[in-house]
Structure formats: structure tokens, C-alpha cells
Design an enzyme around this catalytic site. Structure first.
Site, PDB file in Angstrom:
ATOM      1  N   PHE A 100      18.130  11.244 -34.160  1.00 45.89           N
ATOM      2  CA  PHE A 100      19.012  11.380 -32.986  1.00 45.89           C
ATOM      3  C   PHE A 100      19.953  12.573 -33.110  1.00 45.89           C
ATOM      4  CE2 PHE A 100      19.019   6.574 -31.617  1.00 45.89           C
ATOM      5  CZ  PHE A 100      17.740   6.738 -31.102  1.00 45.89           C
ATOM      6  N   LYS A 143      12.909   0.275 -24.808  1.00 47.80           N
ATOM      7  CA  LYS A 143      11.799   0.929 -25.511  1.00 47.80           C
ATOM      8  C   LYS A 143      11.621   0.287 -26.874  1.00 47.80           C
ATOM      9  CE  LYS A 143      10.016   5.471 -26.818  1.00 47.80           C
ATOM     10  NZ  LYS A 143      10.143   6.903 -26.638  1.00 47.80           N
ATOM     11  N   ASN A 184      14.482   6.242 -37.244  1.00 49.30           N
ATOM     12  CA  ASN A 184      15.265   7.171 -38.065  1.00 49.30           C
ATOM     13  C   ASN A 184      16.771   6.965 -38.007  1.00 49.30           C
ATOM     14  OD1 ASN A 184      12.815   8.532 -38.800  1.00 49.30           O
ATOM     15  ND2 ASN A 184      12.800   9.370 -36.725  1.00 49.30           N
TER      16      ASN A 184
HETATM   17  C1  LIG Z   1       9.717  14.957 -32.604  1.00 45.52           C
HETATM   18  C2  LIG Z   1       9.887  13.669 -31.868  1.00 45.52           C
HETATM   19  C3  LIG Z   1      11.156  13.263 -31.462  1.00 45.52           C
HETATM   20  C4  LIG Z   1      11.315  12.062 -30.769  1.00 45.52           C
HETATM   21  N1  LIG Z   1      12.565  11.676 -30.353  1.00 45.52           N
HETATM   22  C5  LIG Z   1      12.698  10.552 -29.622  1.00 45.52           C
HETATM   23  C6  LIG Z   1      13.967  10.170 -29.104  1.00 45.52           C
HETATM   24  O1  LIG Z   1      14.970  10.855 -29.276  1.00 45.52           O
HETATM   25  N2  LIG Z   1      14.048   9.001 -28.404  1.00 45.52           N
HETATM   26  C7  LIG Z   1      12.957   8.212 -28.154  1.00 45.52           C
HETATM   27  O2  LIG Z   1      13.079   7.184 -27.486  1.00 45.52           O
HETATM   28  N3  LIG Z   1      11.735   8.584 -28.616  1.00 45.52           N
HETATM   29  C8  LIG Z   1      11.587   9.708 -29.330  1.00 45.52           C
HETATM   30  N4  LIG Z   1      10.356  10.075 -29.783  1.00 45.52           N
HETATM   31  C9  LIG Z   1       9.209   9.171 -29.550  1.00 45.52           C
HETATM   32  C10 LIG Z   1       8.413   9.579 -28.324  1.00 45.52           C
HETATM   33  O3  LIG Z   1       9.174   9.464 -27.164  1.00 45.52           O
HETATM   34  C11 LIG Z   1       7.161   8.693 -28.190  1.00 45.52           C
HETATM   35  O4  LIG Z   1       7.576   7.380 -27.990  1.00 45.52           O
HETATM   36  C12 LIG Z   1       6.256   8.751 -29.416  1.00 45.52           C
HETATM   37  O5  LIG Z   1       6.208  10.044 -29.949  1.00 45.52           O
HETATM   38  C13 LIG Z   1       4.845   8.291 -29.097  1.00 45.52           C
HETATM   39  O6  LIG Z   1       4.228   9.127 -28.165  1.00 45.52           O
HETATM   40  P1  LIG Z   1       3.204  10.300 -28.588  1.00 45.52           P
HETATM   41  O7  LIG Z   1       2.226   9.707 -29.535  1.00 45.52           O
HETATM   42  O8  LIG Z   1       2.600  10.750 -27.305  1.00 45.52           O
HETATM   43  O9  LIG Z   1       4.026  11.351 -29.227  1.00 45.52           O
HETATM   44  C14 LIG Z   1      10.176  11.253 -30.482  1.00 45.52           C
HETATM   45  C15 LIG Z   1       8.912  11.685 -30.884  1.00 45.52           C
HETATM   46  C16 LIG Z   1       8.754  12.870 -31.567  1.00 45.52           C
HETATM   47  C17 LIG Z   1       7.372  13.300 -31.979  1.00 45.52           C
END
Ligand SMILES: Cc1cc2nc3c(=O)[nH]c(=O)nc-3n(C[C@H](O)[C@H](O)[C@H](O)COP(=O)(O)O)c2cc1C
Length: 458
Positions: free
Chosen positions: A211, A316, A278
Site C-alpha cells: 500500500f 475484495k 502485504n
Molecule cells: C503490482 C500490483 C499491485 C497491486 N495493488 C493492489 C492494491 O493496491 N489494491 C488491491 O485491491 N489490489 C491490488 N493488486 C491486486 C490486483 O488488483 C488483482 O486483484 C490481482 O493482481 C489479480 O489480478 P491479475 O491476476 O489480473 O493481476 C495489485 C496487484 C499487483 C500485481
């Protein structure tokens, strides 16, 4: 013609991403065919202009009043036609060129450290760079959720635009919705760097950003400016809320309530993120007792402020919940009347293939392809447990139209992605939408809406 050009745009763009020989060969044939089809009207429309100039050069004939009238008419019709033709072909060709260019540039960003590459991308988008989708989404992609219409169900997941700096450009790129955040009340730096690792062989990323956020006030300025110019709104916006690391677990609800109070009004929907791996202790908030108290406070904060009273609130969740925990979440969201659930965040699990990777042992959340199967399983279960009565957003591992379609069939009304977009760049959005259209057509669904939860009806 617009559809043809649009298909060309998506095809070229996807080729730029795939750079696979087979795909290139297939598409170059089709692209050539499409260019011919796009080019034809422009050539036809230019013909009268050429006729005019040869008439004019011809001299004698041009002096006769009838000929002058005819020439002027030709010129007018020709010029108007050419302008219309050029405008249509120019806009779609410009779209094609733009997506292809950004698609080609995306791999270059991968030469940089992942976090730097991301910062560069955001800075470019903030400057207004980035392709703009000119063509309307196909009607079959339109979907309704929370009383709103989404022109397509493909959204950008939270974490990409954490501080609400680039969402306008991302919406113009073709996402049906973009979720900013997670935003924490106070600015905080997040974990020490390096904190993001690519596993390209697996289409995956491990991150432990923790975050990093500029805080509510910073995001609020940009969100308010965007909303002040309501006619400029190009898509739907989610506001994803997080908590500060230093806020004690027992006071966590205060941070989310602050989020609703400070920036909730700028979102078309609000997300309570209790699943990032995290932030120490965050995922404990998914437990039945915590979650129900937390959501009650968030919902009552929403309801007491007229600016947020109508905003849907979503929670979420993690893909790592046990069956019993999934049941608890389902029961809480039903009893507290939460509007939706995003399934899911990143996973702390490490499949064997990932463990063997050089970065597989890095702490943090794993996202991308390896997450597709486990997150879709939780989504399927959540749909079953909520009887299809709560809007679900499917997220985790989506990299193709088939993946998006699988989420929809499992019960998602909306779909989000992050990691595949980071690898594939803007062309992937058009590609996924085109493939999703094809999946719906193939299986006889007139719209996304008709396919939601289809896997449960067999
Ligand atoms: C680098 C990175 C930072 C992320 N930061 C957040 C965040 O700040 N808040 C959140 O709810 N999800 C965060 N996510 C999770 C994504 O929103 C998503 O739920 C997750 O990556 C699964 O989707 P994907 O497989 O398409 O990446 C983050 C994901 C990545 C890869």
C-alpha cells in the site's frame, strides 16, 4: 467498415503483443485484406477530385457554365466525400496505428525494473499519452451492474493506478471501468524496494508493495477535478480503500470509514480491500466477526452522507480463503447487504512451477496466470453461496477473452485484470473484448448478461 477497421486494430495490436510467427502470418494476410477494404472507399472518393483537377487543367471545357457547375459540384461532393471517408478511415486507422505502436512499445518497458517501468507508464498516461478507442464497444458486451450500464465488462483492477493519476487515459483506452487505489488515509511509502518481480515465463508477477499511497487528500484533488467536469466522464470509476500500516487492527474500520467520507463520493462504486497480503493483519479482517463489524460501519458511513448514500460498496477478498471462510464471507455479505464482492486479490500460495522460479521465493502476492484457476474456483463458490443475488467481479489471471468468459460463466458480472495488461499493454484490452464477443456468439449468448453464472445452470 468501422467494424472491419476495429477488427484490424485489435488484430494488429494483438500481433504486436504476441509477436508469434503464426499469428503474424495469419494476420498479415487478413490485415492486407482489411487494408484493401478500408482503402477502397477512400480511393473511390478521391476519384472526383482527380476528375476536377484534370477538368480544370483542361481549360476550355472548364469555361462553359455547365461545365463549371459540374466541376464545382464534383469538387464539393468529392471533397465532402473524401473528408467523410478520411475522417472514418483516419480515425480507425489512427486507432490501429496507436494501439499497434503502444503494443510494440510495451515489451521495451520490460527492459526496465518493474516498478520503474510502471512509473514510466503512469507518467506517460498522465501526460495524455496512450491510445484512445474511437469505435464503440459491441452491443453484446454491454452489461448492467449496480443500476449502472457498463459498455463492456472488462475493467482494470486496483493497484495499477494507486494514486488516481492516470484513470482518464486508462478509461479512454477501452476499459469498461477502472478501479483506482488502494488509497490509504495518510500517505505512506510502502515496503522497501525492490518489491515487484516479474515471472514472464509464467505470465505472473509477485509484488509486496504494501500500500504505497499518497493518501486520500492527494487522490481527492484529482478525483474532484475529474468529477467537476462531468461531461468529460468516459467510463465508470471504482475507488478502492485501504488502511494505513500503523492503524491498529482493532481500529481498521476507522480507516475505511475515512475513505468513504473523504473520497467515496468520487467513485461510481467503493471497494473495501481487506485482502492484500502485504499489510500485516489485513487479511484477518475477512474473518466473520471482524468483517461484519467493519462492513456495518462502512455501510452506515456511506448511508449517512447524501453524496455517498447511493454508492455500491464491494468487498475484495483473497483467493486463499478456506471453504469455511468463503462460507462466512458469503453469509456476512448477504446479512450486511453488501452490494458486491471482488474475487480475488493476489495469492500467497506458490504452485510448484512458481517455487522453482528464481523469483518464486519472494514474499508477497502472486498474480497473473497461475491465479486464474484458484480465483475462479472461489468465484464459482461465492456465486453458488450467494445464489447469484450479489454482484460478483471476477479478477485473477485473466489474459484472454476465454478467461474473461470463464469468469462470467462462473458468476462474474464484471471482470478485472492487472498482470496480463502489464505484460500485454493496451492492445490486450481490444483483443480480450473481441475474443469475448466471439465466445458469446459461439455459445449463443446475446449478451454478457445472459452468460453470467451459465456454468451453474448445467
Ligand atoms: C503490482 C500490483 C499491485 C497491486 N495493488 C493492489 C492494491 O493496491 N489494491 C488491491 O485491491 N489490489 C491490488 N493488486 C491486486 C490486483 O488488483 C488483482 O486483484 C490481482 O493482481 C489479480 O489480478 P491479475 O491476476 O489480473 O493481476 C495489485 C496487484 C499487483 C500485481
Amino acid at each position: 467498415m468501422r467494424r472491419v477497421a476495429r477488427a484490424l486494430a485489435a488484430r494488429c495490436a494483438s500481433d504486436a503483443v504476441n509477436a508469434s510467427r503464426g499469428a503474424c502470418e495469419r494476420s498479415s494476410g487478413r490485415a492486407g485484406e482489411m487494408i484493401t477494404r478500408i482503402g477502397t472507399p477512400a480511393r473511390v472518393l478521391r476519384a472526383p477530385s482527380r476528375a476536377l483537377s484534370s477538368d480544370a487543367r483542361g481549360g476550355s471545357e472548364a469555361k462553359a457554365p455547365g461545365s463549371v457547375f459540374r466541376a464545382v459540384s464534383y469538387a464539393f461532393v468529392g471533397a465532402a466525400g473524401a473528408m467523410v471517408g478520411l475522417r472514418v478511415s483516419d480515425s480507425t486507422l489512427a486507432e490501429t496505428a496507436e494501439y499497434a505502436a503502444y503494443g510494440a512499445a510495451t515489451p521495451a518497458l520490460r527492459l526496465l525494473d518493474p516498478e520503474l517501468a510502471h512509473d514510466v507508464g503512469i507518467a506517460m498516461l498522465e501526460l495524455g499519452l496512450g491510445p484512445r478507442q474511437r469505435t464503440a464497444d459491441d452491443a453484446s458486451l454491454e452489461t448492467r451492474a449496480f443500476g449502472m450500464t457498463f459498455t463492456n465488462p472488462i475493467g482494470l483492477a486496483a493497484g495499477f493506478d494507486k494514486d488516481a493519476r492516470a484513470f482518464e487515459a486508462l478509461l479512454r483506452m477501452g476499459f469498461g471501468f477502472v478501479e483506482i487505489g488502494s488509497v490509504t488515509p495518510q500517505p505512506q511509502p510502502g515496503n522497501p524496494k525492490p518489491r515487484a518481480f516479474r515471472l514472464p515465463e509464467h505470465g505472473a508477477v509477485i509484488n509486496r508493495y504494501g500500500f504505497n499511497s499518497k493518501g486520500h487528500e492527494s487522490a481527492k484533488g484529482r478525483l474532484a477535478a475529474y468529477r467537476a467536469n462531468a461531461s468529460e466522464a468516459v467510463g465508470l470509476l471504482g475507488v478502492n480503500l485501504g488502511k494505513n500500516k500503523t492503524t491498529l487492527e482493532e481500529n481498521a474500520a476507522d480507516d475505511y470509514v475515512l475513505g468513504v467520507d473523504n473520497i467515496g463520493e468520487y467513485g461510481d462504486y467503493i471497494v473495501v480491500n481487506v485482502s492484500s497480503p502485504n499489510t500485516p493483519g489485513l487479511r484477518n479482517l475477512q474473518g466473520r466477526k471482524h468483517l461484519s463489524g467493519l462492513l456495518r460501519k462502512v455501510l452506515s458511513a456511506r448511508d449517512r452522507n447524501p453524496a455517498t448514500a447511493k454508492k455500491p460498496v464491494l468487498v475484495k477478498i483473497a483467493p486463499d480463503l478456506t471453504d469455511a471462510e468463503i462460507k462466512d464471507v458469503a453469509s456476512v455479505v448477504k446479512s450486511e447487504k453488501v452490494d458486491g464482492v471482488i474475487v480475488s486479490n493476489t495469492t500467497i500460495a506458490r504452485p510448484d512451477a512458481i517455487k522453482a522460479h528464481a523469483h518464486g521465493g519472494e514474499a508477497g502476492g502472486l498474480s497473473g496466470k497461475p491465479l486464474m484457476e484458484p480465483s475462479t474456483r472461489v468465484l464459482h463458490e461465492m456465486y453458488r453461496l450467494t445464489g447469484g443475488k450479489i454482484t460478483l467481479v471476477g479478477c485473477g489471471g485473466v489474459a484472454s477473452g476465454e478467461d474473461a468468459y470463464a469468469k462470467i460463466r462462473a458468476g462474474a458480472t464484471l471482470v478485472q485484470l492487472y498482470t496480463a495488461f502489464a505484460f500485454g499493454g493496451p492492445p490486450l484490452i481490444l483483443k480480450i473484448k473481441r475474443e469475448l464477443e466471439e465466445c458469446l456468439k459461439r455459445d449463443g449468448f446475446a449478451s454478457v448478461q445472459d452468460a453470467v453464472g451459465a456454468a451453474h445452470r448445467k
